[in-house]
Design a protein around this motif. Sequence first.
Motif, PDB file in Angstrom:
ATOM      1  N   LEU A  34       7.260  -4.452 -10.549  1.00  0.00           N
ATOM      2  CA  LEU A  34       6.291  -4.851  -9.523  1.00  0.00           C
ATOM      3  C   LEU A  34       6.514  -4.070  -8.231  1.00  0.00           C
ATOM      4  O   LEU A  34       5.564  -3.683  -7.556  1.00  0.00           O
ATOM      5  CB  LEU A  34       6.381  -6.360  -9.260  1.00  0.00           C
ATOM      6  CG  LEU A  34       6.001  -7.264 -10.439  1.00  0.00           C
ATOM      7  CD1 LEU A  34       6.248  -8.721 -10.099  1.00  0.00           C
ATOM      8  CD2 LEU A  34       4.540  -7.057 -10.838  1.00  0.00           C
ATOM      9  N   HIS A  36       7.839  -0.958  -7.917  1.00  0.00           N
ATOM     10  CA  HIS A  36       7.375   0.417  -8.064  1.00  0.00           C
ATOM     11  C   HIS A  36       5.851   0.503  -7.987  1.00  0.00           C
ATOM     12  O   HIS A  36       5.300   1.420  -7.389  1.00  0.00           O
ATOM     13  CB  HIS A  36       7.846   1.016  -9.393  1.00  0.00           C
ATOM     14  CG  HIS A  36       9.280   1.438  -9.363  1.00  0.00           C
ATOM     15  ND1 HIS A  36       9.751   2.340  -8.436  1.00  0.00           N
ATOM     16  CD2 HIS A  36      10.337   1.078 -10.116  1.00  0.00           C
ATOM     17  CE1 HIS A  36      11.054   2.509  -8.638  1.00  0.00           C
ATOM     18  NE2 HIS A  36      11.433   1.749  -9.646  1.00  0.00           N
ATOM     19  N   MET A  37       5.180  -0.470  -8.594  1.00  0.00           N
ATOM     20  CA  MET A  37       3.723  -0.471  -8.539  1.00  0.00           C
ATOM     21  C   MET A  37       3.243  -0.699  -7.105  1.00  0.00           C
ATOM     22  O   MET A  37       2.354   0.008  -6.625  1.00  0.00           O
ATOM     23  CB  MET A  37       3.160  -1.538  -9.484  1.00  0.00           C
ATOM     24  CG  MET A  37       3.377  -1.179 -10.948  1.00  0.00           C
ATOM     25  SD  MET A  37       3.069  -2.560 -12.074  1.00  0.00           S
ATOM     26  CE  MET A  37       1.330  -2.785 -11.872  1.00  0.00           C
ATOM     27  N   SER A  38       3.861  -1.676  -6.419  1.00  0.00           N
ATOM     28  CA  SER A  38       3.476  -1.951  -5.029  1.00  0.00           C
ATOM     29  C   SER A  38       3.717  -0.738  -4.140  1.00  0.00           C
ATOM     30  O   SER A  38       2.859  -0.370  -3.328  1.00  0.00           O
ATOM     31  CB  SER A  38       4.280  -3.117  -4.457  1.00  0.00           C
ATOM     32  OG  SER A  38       4.102  -4.276  -5.236  1.00  0.00           O
ATOM     33  N   ASP A  39       4.884  -0.092  -4.308  1.00  0.00           N
ATOM     34  CA  ASP A  39       5.213   1.071  -3.474  1.00  0.00           C
ATOM     35  C   ASP A  39       4.182   2.183  -3.660  1.00  0.00           C
ATOM     36  O   ASP A  39       3.751   2.803  -2.691  1.00  0.00           O
ATOM     37  CB  ASP A  39       6.612   1.607  -3.816  1.00  0.00           C
ATOM     38  CG  ASP A  39       7.726   0.658  -3.359  1.00  0.00           C
ATOM     39  OD1 ASP A  39       7.425  -0.303  -2.617  1.00  0.00           O
ATOM     40  OD2 ASP A  39       8.883   0.877  -3.757  1.00  0.00           O
ATOM     41  N   ALA A  40       3.795   2.432  -4.911  1.00  0.00           N
ATOM     42  CA  ALA A  40       2.807   3.480  -5.180  1.00  0.00           C
ATOM     43  C   ALA A  40       1.485   3.139  -4.484  1.00  0.00           C
ATOM     44  O   ALA A  40       0.860   3.994  -3.855  1.00  0.00           O
ATOM     45  CB  ALA A  40       2.598   3.637  -6.678  1.00  0.00           C
ATOM     46  N   LEU A  41       1.080   1.882  -4.560  1.00  0.00           N
ATOM     47  CA  LEU A  41      -0.180   1.459  -3.932  1.00  0.00           C
ATOM     48  C   LEU A  41      -0.114   1.578  -2.415  1.00  0.00           C
ATOM     49  O   LEU A  41      -1.059   2.038  -1.779  1.00  0.00           O
ATOM     50  CB  LEU A  41      -0.519   0.021  -4.351  1.00  0.00           C
ATOM     51  CG  LEU A  41      -0.860  -0.148  -5.837  1.00  0.00           C
ATOM     52  CD1 LEU A  41      -0.799  -1.605  -6.253  1.00  0.00           C
ATOM     53  CD2 LEU A  41      -2.236   0.437  -6.138  1.00  0.00           C
ATOM     54  N   VAL A  42       1.037   1.217  -1.843  1.00  0.00           N
ATOM     55  CA  VAL A  42       1.204   1.312  -0.388  1.00  0.00           C
ATOM     56  C   VAL A  42       1.130   2.787   0.045  1.00  0.00           C
ATOM     57  O   VAL A  42       0.604   3.100   1.110  1.00  0.00           O
ATOM     58  CB  VAL A  42       2.523   0.632   0.064  1.00  0.00           C
ATOM     59  CG1 VAL A  42       2.839   0.930   1.524  1.00  0.00           C
ATOM     60  CG2 VAL A  42       2.430  -0.880  -0.155  1.00  0.00           C
TER      61      VAL A  42
END
Lengths: 101, 93
Positions: A34, A36-42
């Motif tokens: 979660l 890694h996914m959040s960081d990419a989106l940010v």
Amino acid sequence: MGEKTVTRMDLSEAVFREVGLSRNESAQLVESMLEHMSDALVRGEQVKISSFGTFSVREKSARVGRNPKTGQEVPIQPRRVLTFRPSHLMKDRVAAGNRKD
Amino acid sequence: MIRSELIAKIAEENPHLYQRDVERIVNTVFEEVTDAMARGDRVELRGFGAFSVKKRDARIGRNPRTGETVHVEEKFVPFFKTGKLLRDRLNGK
């Protein structure tokens, strides 16, 4: 139709059953996914998970909103919002699983 | 970021795990979310967001090409709502 709420705990339990790592490590792995996914989106990246769906970040420009209760105008600042577009596979499975016969 | 990049990142951070186990872990998590929604359950991941199933009522649709009316059955669709923490992070808070 179900009404259960699935949480992180259920996801890590599934990882625990599937791979046989400790419960603690399974939970950390779910958390790390979660993150890694959040960081990419940010960072403004799209997160595209084949046969699951695509998360994308959209820029919304400023607009004048209105408090629906008082009718008062309020400025809404430009902002970034996240949208999720489910894959065809997910749409089909959700439609089939919930269909009332 | 795509699925294989996510798998690669997690494999890199966990050198004691086999790549194929990391693949199974990542796939299991996405699979569980889809399965839950297929059962009509809600998936709540605090800070990230919540997946739920929304009902779309039956309606009379129209074929935009021919103008013909068609009956569209009631259906259930996946829905995602961004969590507060992630929404704030997207906006630099």
